[in-house]
Design a protein around this motif. Structure first.
Motif, mmCIF file in Angstrom:
data_model
loop_
_atom_site.group_PDB
_atom_site.id
_atom_site.type_symbol
_atom_site.label_atom_id
_atom_site.label_comp_id
_atom_site.label_asym_id
_atom_site.label_seq_id
_atom_site.Cartn_x
_atom_site.Cartn_y
_atom_site.Cartn_z
ATOM 1 N N VAL A 285 -7.902 -3.279 -3.361
ATOM 2 C CA VAL A 285 -7.077 -2.447 -4.135
ATOM 3 C C VAL A 285 -6.435 -3.233 -5.192
ATOM 4 O O VAL A 285 -5.548 -3.973 -4.467
ATOM 5 C CB VAL A 285 -6.272 -1.422 -3.223
ATOM 6 C CG1 VAL A 285 -5.573 -0.438 -4.115
ATOM 7 C CG2 VAL A 285 -7.398 -0.698 -2.133
ATOM 8 N N PHE B 15 -8.415 8.869 -3.929
ATOM 9 C CA PHE B 15 -7.245 8.552 -2.930
ATOM 10 C C PHE B 15 -6.339 9.703 -2.463
ATOM 11 O O PHE B 15 -6.274 10.572 -3.197
ATOM 12 C CB PHE B 15 -6.316 7.833 -3.891
ATOM 13 C CG PHE B 15 -6.902 6.463 -4.390
ATOM 14 C CD1 PHE B 15 -7.451 5.232 -3.398
ATOM 15 C CD2 PHE B 15 -7.164 6.049 -5.788
ATOM 16 C CE1 PHE B 15 -7.982 4.372 -3.838
ATOM 17 C CE2 PHE B 15 -7.639 4.797 -6.104
ATOM 18 C CZ PHE B 15 -8.240 3.949 -5.397
ATOM 19 N N ARG C 34 -15.449 -0.224 5.429
ATOM 20 C CA ARG C 34 -15.199 1.056 5.189
ATOM 21 C C ARG C 34 -16.325 1.796 5.638
ATOM 22 O O ARG C 34 -17.534 1.815 5.178
ATOM 23 C CB ARG C 34 -15.004 1.386 3.559
ATOM 24 C CG ARG C 34 -14.301 2.762 3.518
ATOM 25 C CD ARG C 34 -14.165 2.739 1.741
ATOM 26 N NE ARG C 34 -13.658 4.018 1.448
ATOM 27 C CZ ARG C 34 -13.155 4.352 0.365
ATOM 28 N NH1 ARG C 34 -13.020 3.537 -0.734
ATOM 29 N NH2 ARG C 34 -12.778 5.511 -0.043
ATOM 30 N N THR D 286 -4.593 2.814 -10.063
ATOM 31 C CA THR D 286 -5.058 2.233 -8.827
ATOM 32 C C THR D 286 -6.556 2.273 -8.863
ATOM 33 O O THR D 286 -7.256 3.203 -9.022
ATOM 34 C CB THR D 286 -4.670 3.284 -7.615
ATOM 35 O OG1 THR D 286 -3.165 3.530 -7.840
ATOM 36 C CG2 THR D 286 -4.818 2.821 -6.291
ATOM 37 N N THR E 161 -12.497 -3.512 1.344
ATOM 38 C CA THR E 161 -12.048 -2.981 0.031
ATOM 39 C C THR E 161 -10.915 -3.898 -0.491
ATOM 40 O O THR E 161 -10.109 -4.333 0.453
ATOM 41 C CB THR E 161 -11.571 -1.817 0.595
ATOM 42 O OG1 THR E 161 -12.594 -0.830 0.881
ATOM 43 C CG2 THR E 161 -10.829 -0.793 -0.851
ATOM 44 N N THR F 290 -15.079 -2.254 -3.820
ATOM 45 C CA THR F 290 -15.954 -2.048 -2.713
ATOM 46 C C THR F 290 -17.293 -2.936 -2.777
ATOM 47 O O THR F 290 -17.975 -2.698 -3.877
ATOM 48 C CB THR F 290 -16.528 -0.765 -2.298
ATOM 49 O OG1 THR F 290 -14.880 -0.169 -2.232
ATOM 50 C CG2 THR F 290 -17.049 -0.605 -0.885
ATOM 51 N N VAL G 120 -3.653 6.190 -0.975
ATOM 52 C CA VAL G 120 -4.130 5.030 -0.784
ATOM 53 C C VAL G 120 -3.401 4.264 0.396
ATOM 54 O O VAL G 120 -4.145 3.401 1.028
ATOM 55 C CB VAL G 120 -3.959 4.488 -2.312
ATOM 56 C CG1 VAL G 120 -2.612 3.819 -2.368
ATOM 57 C CG2 VAL G 120 -4.953 2.768 -2.162
ATOM 58 N N TYR H 229 0.701 -1.215 -0.077
ATOM 59 C CA TYR H 229 -0.055 0.089 0.057
ATOM 60 C C TYR H 229 0.806 1.125 0.168
ATOM 61 O O TYR H 229 0.639 2.135 -0.649
ATOM 62 C CB TYR H 229 -0.894 -0.069 1.205
ATOM 63 C CG TYR H 229 -2.259 -0.725 1.050
ATOM 64 C CD1 TYR H 229 -3.379 -0.058 0.921
ATOM 65 C CD2 TYR H 229 -2.326 -1.957 0.844
ATOM 66 C CE1 TYR H 229 -4.455 -0.744 0.577
ATOM 67 C CE2 TYR H 229 -3.291 -2.699 0.911
ATOM 68 C CZ TYR H 229 -4.823 -2.032 0.640
ATOM 69 O OH TYR H 229 -5.814 -2.826 0.565
ATOM 70 N N TYR I 204 -5.680 3.452 3.183
ATOM 71 C CA TYR I 204 -6.920 2.794 3.068
ATOM 72 C C TYR I 204 -6.570 1.099 3.593
ATOM 73 O O TYR I 204 -7.425 0.307 3.577
ATOM 74 C CB TYR I 204 -7.273 2.531 1.619
ATOM 75 C CG TYR I 204 -8.192 3.785 0.977
ATOM 76 C CD1 TYR I 204 -7.486 5.047 1.466
ATOM 77 C CD2 TYR I 204 -8.958 3.735 0.119
ATOM 78 C CE1 TYR I 204 -8.392 6.085 0.724
ATOM 79 C CE2 TYR I 204 -9.656 4.794 -0.354
ATOM 80 C CZ TYR I 204 -9.367 6.246 0.184
ATOM 81 O OH TYR I 204 -9.975 7.283 -0.343
ATOM 82 N N GLU J 44 -10.110 0.771 -6.532
ATOM 83 C CA GLU J 44 -10.739 0.447 -5.438
ATOM 84 C C GLU J 44 -12.090 -0.381 -5.685
ATOM 85 O O GLU J 44 -12.890 0.357 -6.359
ATOM 86 C CB GLU J 44 -10.691 1.882 -4.631
ATOM 87 C CG GLU J 44 -11.588 1.230 -3.319
ATOM 88 C CD GLU J 44 -12.079 2.532 -2.576
ATOM 89 O OE1 GLU J 44 -12.728 2.278 -1.430
ATOM 90 O OE2 GLU J 44 -12.226 3.653 -3.149
#
Length: 567
Positions: A470, A567, A554, A482, A468, A486, A459, A448, A462, A484
Motif C-alpha cells: 500500500v 478500502f 490476500r 491510497t 499487498t 498486488t 485500509v 495503516y 489490510y 494498493e
C-alpha cells in the motif's frame, strides 16, 4: 457478375510539422520531439526542436513541404463507398465500405511509411446474412478477419463520425509555433459537417437499397443512426425474428445465433433467456417491459438473491453492468438478503445524495463488507449480521465492522519489512506541472491506521495482507491517494488494483490520474529491475513479546478473484 457504385464520399487531411535544422543550448525539451531515425531493431533517437505546424493544407502545398528531411508529415484519407453486386440483373449483395489510408514520414527518416484500415459490411440478399470484413495493412504485412452475423461482436462503429475524426486526426485545437500552446482550428466545424453530410448520403443510399414494400419497416430503417442498427433491423426482418417493442439493445448485446432462435420459434427474448439459463415468467415480462436490462447483472442478482427476492429489486438497478467476480455463495440469511435488496433500492431514493456510481457501491457491499469483513469477524468468534436497510445505515454499519476488526488488530503490531533500495527509489517525489506528490510506503500498523483515519476508509484492516503493498501519494497539503499494489499473474508483477481518494472516491479520471500513472511506471520498473522486494511481515504481540511471521497472501487472489476490493 458486376459491381455498381451507388455513392462515394472521400475526404483528405494534410498536415506537416516543421523542425529546426539545429538545437539551441540549453536544450528546450518542452518544445522538442524525440524521433527514431533508425529502425525498430536498431533505434537511433534524435531530438528535434519544433518550429511550426501547418494544418488544412492542399495537396499541392503538402507536396512542397513533405520531402524536406526536417518535417514530420502525414496525409490521411477516408473513403466511404456504397456499392451493389449484380448478377443476371439481380442484386445479390449490397456492401458499404470504409477505407482509411495513412501515409507519412517521421522527421529525419529516409522513407515514407503507409498503412491501411479497411472495413466492409456486406448484406447477402440471397442467403439473408451480414458479413463484416476487417483488413489492416502496415507496410507489407496484411491481416484480414471475416465475421458472419457478428452483431454482439461488432466492436467500435467504423462508420461513426467520432471514430472517423480520430482516424484522420481531425482536431479542434492544434499547436502553431510551440508544442504546448494551442489555437482553434478554424476549419474544424466545416470539415466535420462535410464528413457528416457525406456519411448521411451513404446511409440514405444504403437504406434505399434495403427498403421493401413494408412501409413500417422502411420508416424504422430511416430512423437508425448506425450501420449496426440498420443491419440488425434488416436481419430481423428478413429472418422473421420476433422482437418486443424495445428490442435493439438486447439484439446487439445478446444475439444468440440463428440455430437457437429456430429452436424457439424465432422469439428473441425467450431464446436469450433460455440460452443464459435465466428463463422465467418474471424474466420474460421484465425484459419485454424494459429496453436495456443487463443480462449479466440479472443473472448475478438472480443467483445471489433467488427468483423471489429479485422481484423486489428496482429494475433500474439491473440496467447497470457489474463486473465484480462475485463470490455468490455468500453466507446470508433470508433477512440479510432482504436488507441487501433494501440497501440497493435506497440508492435510487431522490432524498439520498450519492456521489459514487452504483456499481462501485455494490462492490463495496458484496466484495468488502460481506466477503471480507464478515468472515474475518466470524473467525474471531464475533457473529455479525447485515442489519442496515438504507445506504446511510450501511455506511455506519461498515464503519462499525471496520472498527471491530481494528480492535482485534490493536493488541498486535504488524511490520512490513521492504528492501532499502526499493524504499529509496519508490519514495522519491513526483512533480508534474509544478505540483509535487510524494509516495509513502505504509509499513506498520500505526501508518495503516493513520492512512485509514485521514482517508476515512478501511485500509487499516489490510495490515495482515502479506503480498499487498500500500502506497500513499501525498501532496504538500496532505491531500492523499491510497494505492494498493498486488502481485498478479504467473510472474507476480505488482499491479495497482485500486487508487482511492478520501471516502473511497475514484482517483482515476481526475487531475490526480497523472501522478498515479507515474507511480505505476515506477513500480513496473522496480519489479522489472528486481528493486522491489518485501523480505518479511512480522506480527508482534505487545503483551507477551512473542513474534511470528505472517504467511500467505490476500485471500481473494488465492481463490482466483481479480476484482477491485474497495478500502
Amino acid at each position: 457478375m458486376g459491381t455498381e457504385t451507388l455513392t462515394k464520399f472521400k475526404h483528405e487531411e494534410y498536415w506537416t510539422e516543421e523542425y529546426e535544422k539545429f538545437n539551441t543550448l540549453p536544450r528546450d525539451n518542452e518544445n522538442a520531439n524525440l524521433f527514431n531515425v533508425g529502425t525498430r531493431d536498431n533505434p537511433d533517437l534524435v531530438l528535434y526542436k519544433f518550429k511550426k505546424r501547418h494544418n488544412n493544407l492542399t495537396d499541392e502545398e503538402w507536396r512542397k513541404l513533405c520531402f524536406s528531411p526536417y518535417v514530420n508529415t502525414q496525409v490521411r484519407r477516408v473513403t466511404v463507398v456504397v456499392e451493389k453486386v449484380i448478377e443476371d440483373e439481380i442484386t445479390k449483395k449490397l456492401r458499404v465500405s470504409r477505407y482509411i489510408m495513412t501515409k507519412g514520414r517521421k522527421c529525419g527518416a529516409k522513407y515514407f511509411w503507409k498503412q491501411r484500415d479497411i472495413v466492409h459490411v456486406t448484406f447477402d440478399l440471397i442467403n439473408n446474412n451480414v458479413y463484416k470484413t476487417t483488413t489492416k495493412q502496415m507496410g507489407r504485412k496484411r491481416t484480414t478477419n471475416v465475421l458472419k452475423n457478428p452483431f454482439k461482436y461488432w466492436g467500435p462503429d467504423p462508420f461513426n463520425l467520432s471514430n472517423i475524426e480520430n482516424s484522420i486526426h481531425l482536431i479542434k485545437q492544434h499547436p502553431t509555433t510551440h508544442l504546448n500552446k494551442f489555437i482553434t482550428n478554424p476549419q474544424y466545424w466545416d470539415t466535420r459537417n462535410k464528413i457528416q453530410s457525406g456519411l448521411n448520403s451513404c446511409f440514405r443510399e444504403l437504406v434505399k437499397e434495403l427498403s421493401t414494400d413494408d412501409k413500417l419497416f422502411n420508416i424504422s430503417l430511416t430512423k437508425k443512426e448506425s450501420v449496426l442498427d440498420i443491419a440488425s433491423t434488416w436481419f430481423c426482418k428478413v429472418r422473421g425474428i420476433k422482437n418486443p417493442d424495445r428490442w435493439l439493445y438486447y439484439f446487439k448485446n445478446n444475439y444468440p445465433g440463428i440455430k437457437p432462435l429456430r429452436k424457439r420459434d424465432n422469439n428473441l427474448i425467450q431464446t436469450i433467456l433460455r440460452e443464459e439459463g435465466i428463463y422465467s415468467k418474471f424474466a420474460v415480462k421484465l425484459f419485454n417491459t424494459y429496453k436495456d436490462i443487463s443480462v449479466m447483472s440479472y443473472s448475478l442478482m438472480k443467483e445471489a438473491l433467488g427468483i423471489h427476492l429479485i422481484q423486489e429489486l428496482n429494475p433500474e438497478l439491473l440496467r447497470e453492468k457489474y463486473h465484480l467476480g462475485w463470490q455468490l455463495n455468500l453466507d446470508l440469511s433470508l433477512l440479510e438478503k432482504r436488507n441487501f435488496v433494501s440497501i440497493l433500492n435506497s440508492l435510487l431514493d431522490s432524498d439520498i445524495e450519492v456521489d459514487k456510481d452504483i456499481s462501485m457501491i455494490i462492490s463495496d457491499i458484496v466484495s468488502d463488507h460481506l466477503s471480507r469483513l464478515k468472515p474475518r469477524l466470524k473467525r474471531e468468534g464475533i457473529k455479525v449480521k447485515l442489519k442496515a436497510k438504507t445506504y446511510e445505515e450501511f455506511v455506519q454499519e461498515h464503519r462499525e465492522w471496520t472498527d471491530l476488526v481494528d480492535e482485534i488488530n490493536k493488541s498486535t503490531i504488524i511490520t512490513h519489512i521492504y528492501k532499502k533500495d526499493f524504499l529509496n527509489y519508490i519514495q522519491q517525489p513526483i512533480t508534474i506541472d509544478g505540483v509535487k506528490m510524494t509516495p509513502k510506503v505504509l509499513r506498520d500498523t500505526y501508518e495503516y491506521r493513520d492512512e485509514s483515519y485521514v482517508q476515512s476508509n478501511c485500509v487499516k484492516t489490510y495490515i495482515e495482507n502479506k503480498d499487498t503493498c500500500v502506497i500513499s501519494l501525498r501532496d504538500e497539503n496532505d491531500r492523499r491517494i491510497t494505492n494498493e499494489f498486488t502481485p498478479i499473474g504467473e510472474d507476480k508483477k505488482m499491479v495497482n488494483v485500486q487508487s482511492r481518494t478520501r471516502f473511497n472516491g475514484a482517483a482515476l479520471g481526475t487531475d490526480l490520474q497523472p501522478f498515479i500513472e507515474q507511480l505505476n511506471l515506477k513500480m513496473k520498473k522496480a519489479c522489472k529491475e528486481k528493486i522491489y522486494g518485501k523480505t518479511q511481515v512480522i506480527k508482534e504481540c505487545k503483551l507477551t513479546g512473542k513474534q511470528s511471521q505472517i504467511e500467505g497472501g490476500r485471500g481473494r487472489f488465492q481463490h482466483r478473484f481479480n476484482d477491485d476490493l474497495p478500502f
